[in-house]
Write an enzyme that holds these catalytic residues in place. Structure first.
Site, mmCIF file in Angstrom:
data_model
loop_
_atom_site.group_PDB
_atom_site.id
_atom_site.type_symbol
_atom_site.label_atom_id
_atom_site.label_comp_id
_atom_site.label_asym_id
_atom_site.label_seq_id
_atom_site.Cartn_x
_atom_site.Cartn_y
_atom_site.Cartn_z
ATOM 1 N N ALA A 113 -0.815 8.969 8.095
ATOM 2 C CA ALA A 113 0.611 9.310 8.134
ATOM 3 C C ALA A 113 1.424 8.678 6.990
ATOM 4 O O ALA A 113 1.976 9.390 6.156
ATOM 5 C CB ALA A 113 1.204 8.910 9.482
ATOM 6 N N GLU A 114 1.463 7.352 6.925
ATOM 7 C CA GLU A 114 2.415 6.711 6.007
ATOM 8 C C GLU A 114 2.217 7.103 4.545
ATOM 9 O O GLU A 114 3.168 7.460 3.847
ATOM 10 C CB GLU A 114 2.321 5.183 6.126
ATOM 11 C CG GLU A 114 2.750 4.662 7.475
ATOM 12 C CD GLU A 114 2.802 3.154 7.518
ATOM 13 O OE1 GLU A 114 3.436 2.538 6.658
ATOM 14 O OE2 GLU A 114 2.180 2.576 8.433
ATOM 15 N N HIS A 160 8.661 3.666 8.622
ATOM 16 C CA HIS A 160 8.430 2.817 9.794
ATOM 17 C C HIS A 160 7.145 3.278 10.487
ATOM 18 O O HIS A 160 6.953 4.481 10.681
ATOM 19 C CB HIS A 160 9.622 2.902 10.758
ATOM 20 C CG HIS A 160 9.448 2.008 11.927
ATOM 21 N ND1 HIS A 160 9.621 0.639 11.846
ATOM 22 C CD2 HIS A 160 9.039 2.265 13.193
ATOM 23 C CE1 HIS A 160 9.352 0.104 13.021
ATOM 24 N NE2 HIS A 160 8.991 1.064 13.855
ATOM 25 N N THR A 203 0.832 -1.214 0.000
ATOM 26 C CA THR A 203 0.000 0.000 0.000
ATOM 27 C C THR A 203 0.864 1.260 0.000
ATOM 28 O O THR A 203 0.470 2.272 -0.586
ATOM 29 C CB THR A 203 -0.979 0.045 1.194
ATOM 30 O OG1 THR A 203 -0.248 0.119 2.414
ATOM 31 C CG2 THR A 203 -1.899 -1.156 1.199
ATOM 32 N N ASP A 240 16.437 1.077 11.865
ATOM 33 C CA ASP A 240 15.576 2.233 12.199
ATOM 34 C C ASP A 240 16.362 3.346 12.887
ATOM 35 O O ASP A 240 15.774 4.175 13.596
ATOM 36 C CB ASP A 240 14.373 1.817 13.067
ATOM 37 C CG ASP A 240 13.441 0.858 12.336
ATOM 38 O OD1 ASP A 240 13.285 1.001 11.098
ATOM 39 O OD2 ASP A 240 12.889 -0.047 12.980
ATOM 40 N N ARG A 268 16.451 -15.549 -1.140
ATOM 41 C CA ARG A 268 17.383 -15.378 -0.023
ATOM 42 C C ARG A 268 18.858 -15.534 -0.417
ATOM 43 O O ARG A 268 19.710 -14.791 0.045
ATOM 44 C CB ARG A 268 17.020 -16.448 1.020
ATOM 45 C CG ARG A 268 17.667 -16.272 2.360
ATOM 46 C CD ARG A 268 17.383 -17.515 3.190
ATOM 47 N NE ARG A 268 15.975 -17.606 3.521
ATOM 48 C CZ ARG A 268 15.495 -17.418 4.755
ATOM 49 N NH1 ARG A 268 16.310 -17.142 5.731
ATOM 50 N NH2 ARG A 268 14.212 -17.533 4.993
ATOM 51 N N GLU A 301 -3.301 5.557 6.748
ATOM 52 C CA GLU A 301 -4.104 6.604 6.083
ATOM 53 C C GLU A 301 -3.668 8.007 6.481
ATOM 54 O O GLU A 301 -3.589 8.899 5.646
ATOM 55 C CB GLU A 301 -5.582 6.434 6.443
ATOM 56 C CG GLU A 301 -6.244 5.300 5.699
ATOM 57 C CD GLU A 301 -7.689 5.075 6.143
ATOM 58 O OE1 GLU A 301 -8.339 4.202 5.568
ATOM 59 O OE2 GLU A 301 -8.157 5.763 7.075
HETATM 60 C C1 GAR Z 1 3.752 -0.616 6.651
HETATM 61 O O1 GAR Z 1 2.978 -0.278 7.762
HETATM 62 C C2 GAR Z 1 5.198 -0.232 6.861
HETATM 63 O O2 GAR Z 1 5.354 0.979 7.558
HETATM 64 C C3 GAR Z 1 5.677 -1.381 7.697
HETATM 65 O O3 GAR Z 1 5.081 -2.519 7.101
HETATM 66 C C4 GAR Z 1 3.839 -2.136 6.500
HETATM 67 C C5 GAR Z 1 3.851 -2.565 5.052
HETATM 68 O O4 GAR Z 1 2.622 -2.307 4.422
HETATM 69 N N1 GAR Z 1 7.104 -1.454 7.721
HETATM 70 C C6 GAR Z 1 7.785 -1.857 8.783
HETATM 71 O O5 GAR Z 1 7.259 -2.256 9.807
HETATM 72 C C7 GAR Z 1 9.306 -1.781 8.636
HETATM 73 N N2 GAR Z 1 9.953 -1.943 9.902
HETATM 74 P P1 GAR Z 1 2.513 -2.159 2.851
HETATM 75 O O6 GAR Z 1 3.205 -3.370 2.227
HETATM 76 O O7 GAR Z 1 1.027 -2.187 2.602
HETATM 77 O O8 GAR Z 1 3.160 -0.870 2.443
#
Ligand code: GAR
Length: 198
Positions: free
Chosen positions: A176-177, A106, A15, A147, A62, A174
């Site tokens: 923030a990210e 993050h 997403t 991080d 991997r 929604e």
């Molecule tokens: C997101 O919430 C991202 O911030 C988190 O994984 C999710 C991935 O969702 N990342 C971490 O936790 C990294 N440490 P997405 O595949 O739908 O973007």
């Protein structure tokens, strides 16, 4: 001057990748070209999102992951790497060769609920368990400390009574990210394109 060729590394649903693709299609990333999406999981839905947007996709397993990734990044002339829900931790050797060129999203306000073992829903489970009333998301540069790199953007999100890890994860995405990541991609791409030195 050419746009900054950008690779997005993913492991799951994608997403955040979608938010970056949508921003690019709206013309909000004038300095970045989305050239490549790489997954370390074969079936990641993020790969389908990239294909639909006409972006080259690759799966790398991997064995020899970083070596194969480095070769691919060189072949594509990638200058900026965006970790968007990418769950593998990159080695110090890999990150130290690319200072200021790798960013990560993050789902917490770093330095809370971050570092090795904090990913995806687990981050929100821990925030709820601790009982914090505010959480959020952080975009930061990636260095050898998980991080631990310099923060680029952060945004706070309220935790509400009755939240579950799932409802909280959705609100953080929604509010923030999906806003911060495209903004950060453009900011860093612009700095690379017009020469900010690190
Ligand atoms: C997101 O919430 C991202 O911030 C988190 O994984 C999710 C991935 O969702 N990342 C971490 O936790 C990294 N440490 P997405 O595949 O739908 O973007």
């Amino acid at each position: 001057m050419l746009k900054v060729k950008t690779a997005v590394l993913v492991s799951g649903g994608g997403t955040n990748l979608q938010a970056v693709i949508d921003a690019s299609q709206r013309g909000e990333l004038p300095d970045a070209e989305l050239s490549l999406v790489v997954s370390d999981r074969r079936g990641a839905f993020a790969l389908q999102r990239a294909e639909k947007a006409g972006i080259r996709t690759e799966y790398i397993g991997r064995d020899g992951f970083e070596q194969k990734l480095s070769a691919l990044l060189d072949e594509c002339g990638i200058e900026l790497i965006v970790l968007a829900g990418f769950l593998k931790i990159l080695s110090a050797d890999f990150t130290e060769k690319r200072p200021g060129r790798i960013i990560n999203i993050h789902p917490s306000l770093i330095p809370s609920f971050c570092g090795e073992g904090y990913y995806g829903l687990r981050v929100h489970e821990q925030a709820l368990k601790y009982g914090v009333k505010v959480t959020g998301a952080t975009v930061h540069y990636v260095n050898h400390i998980p991080d631990g790199g310099k923060i680029i953007y952060q945004k706070a999100v309220d935790i509400l009574d009755g939240d579950t890890p799932e409802t909280l994860q959705r609100r953080v995405m929604e509010q923030a990210e999906w806003i911060l990541l495209p903004k950060a991609v453009e900011k860093v791409a612009k700095e690379i394109r017009y020469g900010k030195s690190y």
